[in-house]
Scaffold this active site. Structure first.
Site, PDB file in Angstrom:
ATOM      1  N   HIS A 161      27.687   7.444 -27.734  1.00 31.18           N
ATOM      2  CA  HIS A 161      26.377   8.092 -27.574  1.00 31.18           C
ATOM      3  C   HIS A 161      26.375   9.447 -28.258  1.00 31.18           C
ATOM      4  O   HIS A 161      27.408   9.902 -28.760  1.00 31.18           O
ATOM      5  CB  HIS A 161      25.992   8.200 -26.092  1.00 31.18           C
ATOM      6  CG  HIS A 161      26.973   8.960 -25.221  1.00 31.18           C
ATOM      7  ND1 HIS A 161      27.039  10.334 -25.185  1.00 31.18           N
ATOM      8  CD2 HIS A 161      27.926   8.516 -24.353  1.00 31.18           C
ATOM      9  CE1 HIS A 161      27.965  10.697 -24.319  1.00 31.18           C
ATOM     10  NE2 HIS A 161      28.537   9.616 -23.804  1.00 31.18           N
ATOM     11  N   TYR A 215      35.200   6.292 -23.240  1.00 32.36           N
ATOM     12  CA  TYR A 215      35.019   5.153 -22.344  1.00 32.36           C
ATOM     13  C   TYR A 215      35.883   3.998 -22.848  1.00 32.36           C
ATOM     14  O   TYR A 215      35.674   3.504 -23.948  1.00 32.36           O
ATOM     15  CB  TYR A 215      33.540   4.734 -22.324  1.00 32.36           C
ATOM     16  CG  TYR A 215      32.613   5.924 -22.145  1.00 32.36           C
ATOM     17  CD1 TYR A 215      32.316   6.432 -20.879  1.00 32.36           C
ATOM     18  CD2 TYR A 215      32.073   6.581 -23.258  1.00 32.36           C
ATOM     19  CE1 TYR A 215      31.494   7.541 -20.713  1.00 32.36           C
ATOM     20  CE2 TYR A 215      31.252   7.696 -23.106  1.00 32.36           C
ATOM     21  CZ  TYR A 215      30.966   8.171 -21.838  1.00 32.36           C
ATOM     22  OH  TYR A 215      30.166   9.271 -21.693  1.00 32.36           O
ATOM     23  N   GLU A 267      29.549  17.076 -18.836  1.00 37.38           N
ATOM     24  CA  GLU A 267      28.212  17.464 -19.323  1.00 37.38           C
ATOM     25  C   GLU A 267      27.776  18.783 -18.705  1.00 37.38           C
ATOM     26  O   GLU A 267      27.797  18.940 -17.482  1.00 37.38           O
ATOM     27  CB  GLU A 267      27.197  16.368 -18.948  1.00 37.38           C
ATOM     28  CG  GLU A 267      25.763  16.716 -19.298  1.00 37.38           C
ATOM     29  CD  GLU A 267      24.782  15.567 -19.050  1.00 37.38           C
ATOM     30  OE1 GLU A 267      25.037  14.739 -18.145  1.00 37.38           O
ATOM     31  OE2 GLU A 267      23.762  15.508 -19.760  1.00 37.38           O
ATOM     32  N   HIS A 301      21.047  16.328 -25.878  1.00 35.34           N
ATOM     33  CA  HIS A 301      19.599  16.081 -25.919  1.00 35.34           C
ATOM     34  C   HIS A 301      18.920  17.313 -25.348  1.00 35.34           C
ATOM     35  O   HIS A 301      19.538  18.096 -24.619  1.00 35.34           O
ATOM     36  CB  HIS A 301      19.229  14.809 -25.139  1.00 35.34           C
ATOM     37  CG  HIS A 301      19.685  14.785 -23.701  1.00 35.34           C
ATOM     38  ND1 HIS A 301      19.040  15.460 -22.685  1.00 35.34           N
ATOM     39  CD2 HIS A 301      20.760  14.187 -23.096  1.00 35.34           C
ATOM     40  CE1 HIS A 301      19.664  15.248 -21.534  1.00 35.34           C
ATOM     41  NE2 HIS A 301      20.732  14.496 -21.762  1.00 35.34           N
ATOM     42  N   HIS A 315      15.400  13.936 -20.608  1.00 35.60           N
ATOM     43  CA  HIS A 315      15.512  13.818 -22.066  1.00 35.60           C
ATOM     44  C   HIS A 315      14.230  14.442 -22.588  1.00 35.60           C
ATOM     45  O   HIS A 315      13.212  13.771 -22.746  1.00 35.60           O
ATOM     46  CB  HIS A 315      15.664  12.355 -22.491  1.00 35.60           C
ATOM     47  CG  HIS A 315      16.929  11.743 -21.959  1.00 35.60           C
ATOM     48  ND1 HIS A 315      17.074  10.404 -21.712  1.00 35.60           N
ATOM     49  CD2 HIS A 315      18.121  12.306 -21.633  1.00 35.60           C
ATOM     50  CE1 HIS A 315      18.298  10.170 -21.247  1.00 35.60           C
ATOM     51  NE2 HIS A 315      18.944  11.316 -21.179  1.00 35.60           N
ATOM     52  N   ASP A 321      21.071  18.437 -15.466  1.00 38.32           N
ATOM     53  CA  ASP A 321      21.724  17.187 -15.887  1.00 38.32           C
ATOM     54  C   ASP A 321      23.205  17.507 -16.095  1.00 38.32           C
ATOM     55  O   ASP A 321      23.586  18.004 -17.145  1.00 38.32           O
ATOM     56  CB  ASP A 321      21.051  16.702 -17.178  1.00 38.32           C
ATOM     57  CG  ASP A 321      21.635  15.395 -17.695  1.00 38.32           C
ATOM     58  OD1 ASP A 321      22.434  14.768 -16.985  1.00 38.32           O
ATOM     59  OD2 ASP A 321      21.259  15.004 -18.820  1.00 38.32           O
ATOM     60  N   HIS A 365      24.957   4.068 -18.193  1.00 40.39           N
ATOM     61  CA  HIS A 365      23.887   4.370 -17.228  1.00 40.39           C
ATOM     62  C   HIS A 365      24.052   3.539 -15.958  1.00 40.39           C
ATOM     63  O   HIS A 365      23.087   2.970 -15.440  1.00 40.39           O
ATOM     64  CB  HIS A 365      22.502   4.159 -17.866  1.00 40.39           C
ATOM     65  CG  HIS A 365      22.135   5.264 -18.805  1.00 40.39           C
ATOM     66  ND1 HIS A 365      21.031   5.240 -19.624  1.00 40.39           N
ATOM     67  CD2 HIS A 365      22.731   6.453 -19.066  1.00 40.39           C
ATOM     68  CE1 HIS A 365      20.986   6.344 -20.339  1.00 40.39           C
ATOM     69  NE2 HIS A 365      22.002   7.103 -20.023  1.00 40.39           N
ATOM     70  N   ASP A 406      27.213  11.799 -12.693  1.00 41.52           N
ATOM     71  CA  ASP A 406      26.204  12.343 -13.605  1.00 41.52           C
ATOM     72  C   ASP A 406      24.942  12.481 -12.776  1.00 41.52           C
ATOM     73  O   ASP A 406      24.294  11.481 -12.458  1.00 41.52           O
ATOM     74  CB  ASP A 406      26.014  11.376 -14.786  1.00 41.52           C
ATOM     75  CG  ASP A 406      24.989  11.884 -15.804  1.00 41.52           C
ATOM     76  OD1 ASP A 406      24.198  12.790 -15.472  1.00 41.52           O
ATOM     77  OD2 ASP A 406      24.986  11.349 -16.929  1.00 41.52           O
ATOM     78  N   GLU A 449      27.536  16.877 -23.879  1.00 39.00           N
ATOM     79  CA  GLU A 449      28.109  15.849 -23.003  1.00 39.00           C
ATOM     80  C   GLU A 449      28.924  14.784 -23.718  1.00 39.00           C
ATOM     81  O   GLU A 449      28.576  13.607 -23.696  1.00 39.00           O
ATOM     82  CB  GLU A 449      26.993  15.180 -22.195  1.00 39.00           C
ATOM     83  CG  GLU A 449      25.791  14.715 -23.027  1.00 39.00           C
ATOM     84  CD  GLU A 449      24.747  13.988 -22.182  1.00 39.00           C
ATOM     85  OE1 GLU A 449      25.128  13.074 -21.449  1.00 39.00           O
ATOM     86  OE2 GLU A 449      23.565  14.336 -22.264  1.00 39.00           O
ATOM     87  N   ARG A 467      33.203  11.597 -18.795  1.00 40.60           N
ATOM     88  CA  ARG A 467      32.169  12.390 -19.475  1.00 40.60           C
ATOM     89  C   ARG A 467      32.135  13.759 -18.813  1.00 40.60           C
ATOM     90  O   ARG A 467      32.332  13.863 -17.601  1.00 40.60           O
ATOM     91  CB  ARG A 467      30.794  11.706 -19.380  1.00 40.60           C
ATOM     92  CG  ARG A 467      29.672  12.486 -20.040  1.00 40.60           C
ATOM     93  CD  ARG A 467      28.396  11.649 -20.311  1.00 40.60           C
ATOM     94  NE  ARG A 467      27.746  11.119 -19.128  1.00 40.60           N
ATOM     95  CZ  ARG A 467      27.781   9.850 -18.743  1.00 40.60           C
ATOM     96  NH1 ARG A 467      28.454   8.956 -19.449  1.00 40.60           N
ATOM     97  NH2 ARG A 467      27.152   9.458 -17.644  1.00 40.60           N
ATOM     98  N   ASP A 507       0.817  -1.216   0.000  1.00 38.24           N
ATOM     99  CA  ASP A 507       0.000   0.000   0.000  1.00 38.24           C
ATOM    100  C   ASP A 507       0.853   1.271   0.000  1.00 38.24           C
ATOM    101  O   ASP A 507       0.410   2.332   0.428  1.00 38.24           O
ATOM    102  CB  ASP A 507      -0.942   0.000   1.216  1.00 38.24           C
ATOM    103  CG  ASP A 507      -0.185  -0.180   2.522  1.00 38.24           C
ATOM    104  OD1 ASP A 507       1.052  -0.423   2.468  1.00 38.24           O
ATOM    105  OD2 ASP A 507      -0.808  -0.090   3.585  1.00 38.24           O
TER     106      ASP A 507
END
Ligand code: GLY
Ligand code: MN
Ligand code: MN
Length: 434
Positions: free
Chosen positions: A346, A384, A404, A350, A357, A267, A239, A256, A380, A402, A37
């Site tokens: 990637h 890698y 960003e 975006h 996104h 972001d 991710h 990130d 970004e 990265r 619940d």
């Protein structure tokens, strides 16, 4: 009141775009059960919130251009003393009109009564099927009722609302930009705090907890998405959200993370050395990513293609990878065959807004969209290089980087709203030394 007038303006703009002889139905999100619940914290649907500012569950906005009893109708929960004692205050029908500026507020439980009537008086229904699983069934039931009762089987056309609404959301108004600047500022301050407090021997989740604490203690209601805190080679998982590993001496840490403030996302990614100093291989790769990011940000210009930042980033990354001998061939070959994708897989940008996104078409008439003032996008790029990468000298293996930032497209050039977090090697090392 700023919110009320902004929402009123957006609704008026949408009503104009839809034209006459139609009804638009925009439900908020459904509450989601977490277990038994207990529900997940409620977050309104982004389209609904954009047009209303209303944050309670069980609410639907219905727009009926030209309706004499009111064009803007909000179905919401009525006041209920008993329920409010358990769950907290509800706006109710009277305050829904005064506080949210709608023409009429009707009880949510009367939706099935009113909607077939409203729909039978029109030829077009704007509703985005496939976004609200449970609600779709109700809408289709109303449509069925109307079609069965009318003489013509094609009496009611079902049209996508998103075509109009998402084009609007792509261009942020002044009220939205103000919130987004603040969301980026809060997230930037939290990122800085992580650089200050990070030590070998901490767990990734401790940094994630610190980020959430910093953001929420500065007034952000939530995180915009689950934070990625990735030490060492975890940074090569794009991710990564497990956040459960020990941060070890010599690791780079990729964070990130961004807060959500009044519905709007930040972001931001930074990658920093847990010891406070980059090793030579780490610095060499880092400087390539940073140069790529700076080249990409410089392309965020009015009338430029939205793809230009990506192309600029890719060129700098490819040159850097060639220089270090991590890929082979001529620059042209690398760009044409996209062999850089082994280490950068990637896109660079975006849209950013209510959704991390964010909505808005990237192509218009099969061409990349041109940037216009008021759009907000991330920039970004990354590199890698997982452990075990064949043919890569060990020094480079297990490094993920990265960087960003969040950027507003402005006539006078890019406005980087997350720029408070240091990103040059020297700046990061100086901050971490204090
Ligand atoms: N935080 C998800 C992304 O950068 O797209
Ligand atoms: Mn992003
Ligand atoms: Mn991100």
């Amino acid at each position: 009141m700023l919110m009320q007038s902004a929402c009123r303006h957006r609704r008026a703009q949408l009503l104009r775009a839809l034209g006459h002889d139609c009804v638009a139905v925009i439900p908020t999100a459904a509450e989601q059960v977490r277990n038994k619940d207990t529900c997940f914290p409620f977050r309104p649907d982004s389209d609904f919130y954009y047009l209303t500012g209303f944050t309670e569950p069980e609410a639907v906005l219905v727009l009926v251009p030209g309706r004499s009893a009111g064009e803007v109708v909000l179905f919401c929960r009525e006041n209920d003393d008993k329920a409010e004692r358990w769950e907290g205050p509800r706006t109710g029908l009277v305050a829904a009109v005064t506080e949210y500026g709608v023409d009429q507020a009707l009880p949510y439980h009367e939706l099935d009564q009113h909607l077939p009537k409203l729909l039978s008086a029109t030829g077009r229904l704007f509703y985005d099927l496939g976004t609200h699983a449970g609600f779709d069934q109700r809408v289709l039931q109303w449509v069925g009722q109307v079609r069965q009762s009318s003489r013509s089987q094609s009496a009611l056309d079902l049209l996508a609302l998103s075509t109009h609404l998402h084009a609007m959301r792509l261009h942020k108004d002044a009220a939205e930009l103000a919130v987004m600047r603040r969301a980026a500022e809060i997230s930037a301050a939290a990122q800085i705090e992580l650089m200050r407090q990070c030590r070998p021997g901490m767990y990734e989740y401790q940094l994630a907890a610190l980020f959430a604490y910093q953001c929420q203690s500065q007034g952000a209601q939530a995180l915009a998405y689950p934070s990625i805190v990735a030490a060492g080679e975890h940074a090569c998982v794009l991710h990564y959200v497990a956040n459960n590993a020990l941060i070890q001496k010599g690791d780079l840490v990729l964070v990130d993370a961004g807060c959500e403030l009044d519905g709007y996302a930040a972001d931001i990614t930074r990658t920093f050395p847990v010891n406070g100093r980059f090793s030579e291989p780490q610095r060499q790769l880092y400087d390539i990513v940073l140069a790529a990011q700076e080249a990409a940000i410089a392309q965020v210009q009015v009338d430029q293609s939205w793809d230009a930042p990506h192309q600029a980033a890719v060129q700098v990354l490819a040159e850097g990878l060639l220089r270090l001998g991590l890929i082979q061939g001529s620059l042209n070959q690398v760009l044409q065959k996209k062999t850089y994708q082994r280490f950068f897989m990637h896109r660079t940008s975006h849209w950013l807004g209510l959704d991390v996104h964010d909505v808005g078409a990237y192509q218009v008439d099969q061409q990349p969209r041109r940037l216009t003032a008021g759009m907000v996008l991330t920039v970004e790029p990354g590199l890698y290089i997982p452990q075990g990468s064949k043919g890569v000298p060990p020094d480079w293996q297990g490094i993920g980087i990265r960087i960003e930032d969040d950027v507003i497209v402005r006539k006078k050039g890019p406005e980087v709203i997350s720029s408070a977090v240091p990103k040059a090697v020297g700046e990061i090392e100086a901050l971490m030394a204090t």
